[in-house]
Scaffold this motif. Sequence first.
Motif, PDB file in Angstrom:
ATOM      1  N   ASP A   8      -0.514  -2.797  -5.538  1.00  0.00           N
ATOM      2  CA  ASP A   8      -0.613  -3.117  -4.113  1.00  0.00           C
ATOM      3  C   ASP A   8       0.129  -2.094  -3.271  1.00  0.00           C
ATOM      4  O   ASP A   8      -0.330  -1.709  -2.189  1.00  0.00           O
ATOM      5  CB  ASP A   8      -0.057  -4.517  -3.837  1.00  0.00           C
ATOM      6  N   GLU A   9       1.298  -1.641  -3.751  1.00  0.00           N
ATOM      7  CA  GLU A   9       2.050  -0.627  -3.017  1.00  0.00           C
ATOM      8  C   GLU A   9       1.309   0.700  -2.990  1.00  0.00           C
ATOM      9  O   GLU A   9       1.334   1.411  -1.973  1.00  0.00           O
ATOM     10  CB  GLU A   9       3.430  -0.441  -3.649  1.00  0.00           C
ATOM     11  N   LEU A  10       0.643   1.047  -4.073  1.00  0.00           N
ATOM     12  CA  LEU A  10      -0.140   2.280  -4.111  1.00  0.00           C
ATOM     13  C   LEU A  10      -1.282   2.230  -3.102  1.00  0.00           C
ATOM     14  O   LEU A  10      -1.506   3.179  -2.339  1.00  0.00           O
ATOM     15  CB  LEU A  10      -0.688   2.504  -5.525  1.00  0.00           C
ATOM     16  N   LEU A  14      -1.764   4.618   0.346  1.00  0.00           N
ATOM     17  CA  LEU A  14      -2.952   5.445   0.596  1.00  0.00           C
ATOM     18  C   LEU A  14      -3.608   5.121   1.937  1.00  0.00           C
ATOM     19  O   LEU A  14      -4.211   6.006   2.563  1.00  0.00           O
ATOM     20  CB  LEU A  14      -3.970   5.237  -0.525  1.00  0.00           C
ATOM     21  N   ALA A  15      -3.502   3.886   2.392  1.00  0.00           N
ATOM     22  CA  ALA A  15      -4.256   3.413   3.556  1.00  0.00           C
ATOM     23  C   ALA A  15      -4.109   4.279   4.799  1.00  0.00           C
ATOM     24  O   ALA A  15      -5.106   4.594   5.456  1.00  0.00           O
ATOM     25  CB  ALA A  15      -3.894   1.961   3.863  1.00  0.00           C
ATOM     26  N   LEU A  19      -9.086   7.697   7.344  1.00  0.00           N
ATOM     27  CA  LEU A  19      -9.912   6.530   7.675  1.00  0.00           C
ATOM     28  C   LEU A  19     -10.679   6.018   6.465  1.00  0.00           C
ATOM     29  O   LEU A  19     -11.080   4.854   6.435  1.00  0.00           O
ATOM     30  CB  LEU A  19     -10.886   6.887   8.796  1.00  0.00           C
ATOM     31  N   ARG A  20     -10.906   6.878   5.485  1.00  0.00           N
ATOM     32  CA  ARG A  20     -11.690   6.485   4.317  1.00  0.00           C
ATOM     33  C   ARG A  20     -10.815   6.218   3.090  1.00  0.00           C
ATOM     34  O   ARG A  20     -11.302   6.299   1.967  1.00  0.00           O
ATOM     35  CB  ARG A  20     -12.723   7.564   3.991  1.00  0.00           C
ATOM     36  N   SER A  21      -9.545   5.956   3.293  1.00  0.00           N
ATOM     37  CA  SER A  21      -8.693   5.693   2.136  1.00  0.00           C
ATOM     38  C   SER A  21      -8.113   4.287   2.160  1.00  0.00           C
ATOM     39  O   SER A  21      -7.112   4.012   1.524  1.00  0.00           O
ATOM     40  CB  SER A  21      -7.555   6.723   2.063  1.00  0.00           C
ATOM     41  N   PRO A  88      -9.497   8.000  -1.437  1.00  0.00           N
ATOM     42  CA  PRO A  88      -8.201   7.570  -1.972  1.00  0.00           C
ATOM     43  C   PRO A  88      -7.904   8.120  -3.360  1.00  0.00           C
ATOM     44  O   PRO A  88      -6.740   8.356  -3.690  1.00  0.00           O
ATOM     45  CB  PRO A  88      -8.303   6.043  -1.970  1.00  0.00           C
ATOM     46  N   VAL A  89      -8.935   8.335  -4.169  1.00  0.00           N
ATOM     47  CA  VAL A  89      -8.705   8.906  -5.502  1.00  0.00           C
ATOM     48  C   VAL A  89      -8.110  10.307  -5.383  1.00  0.00           C
ATOM     49  O   VAL A  89      -7.097  10.635  -6.015  1.00  0.00           O
ATOM     50  CB  VAL A  89     -10.010   8.919  -6.324  1.00  0.00           C
TER      51      VAL A  89
END
Length: 212
Positions: A8-10, A14-15, A19-21, A88-89
């Motif tokens: 969840d922290e990861l 990333l968020a 906009l796409r992460s 995000p990857v």
Amino acid sequence: MGGPLTDDELVAALAPMSLRSRLDPPSVAAAQGRGVTDADDVAALVAHIERGLFDSPFSPATDLGPDRRQEVAGSIAFQAVVAQILNPVLLSHRRLGIGLFPLIGHVRWRPDGWVVRYGLTPLVRGTPSETAATVDRFHQEISGPLAESINRVLPVPLPGRLLLGNQRAAVHTALEAIGEAPAGRYARDTCCLIHLAGLAPCPECPLEGPSA
């Protein structure tokens, strides 16, 4: 010093990076998400995107027939999944130093009003890899199988050249997110068809000229 990031922290780290992460937390993806391998789940994704493009209160009027509407929605579905998972990857590999190695069976989506939220469950971690290797693996494990899944539920399969253009555009935006200059091989040379829904072409669309 804190310990390793939880899943969840990861996802939360990333968020804000692009906009796409913005992924769903794995717990939400597992509890509420649908996959992109089962035909019913994929058909539901394409149908939801079709409604968002053509039937929402914000949709311009068009006179496309049902098969053409599905073609547009299938194209947008493919590009959306690739972009929302690849961003995000790559950011995790290159910005956080945490390798993420998703498979097509880990991808989840869920409707949220007229839009779609995406997630991964589980988050499979490993040693981070270089950008080119990450992109190549992503194409083998996500983009290729995803194209097959979407084409199985469409009246007419999407052309390979269109899917390749969508893949290139998604890679292009992901490279921009990590601050690496996109190479020429990631330039789009086809349109994703979103203009057929009455919406403006994206900045990298060849209908608007080549990307800067």
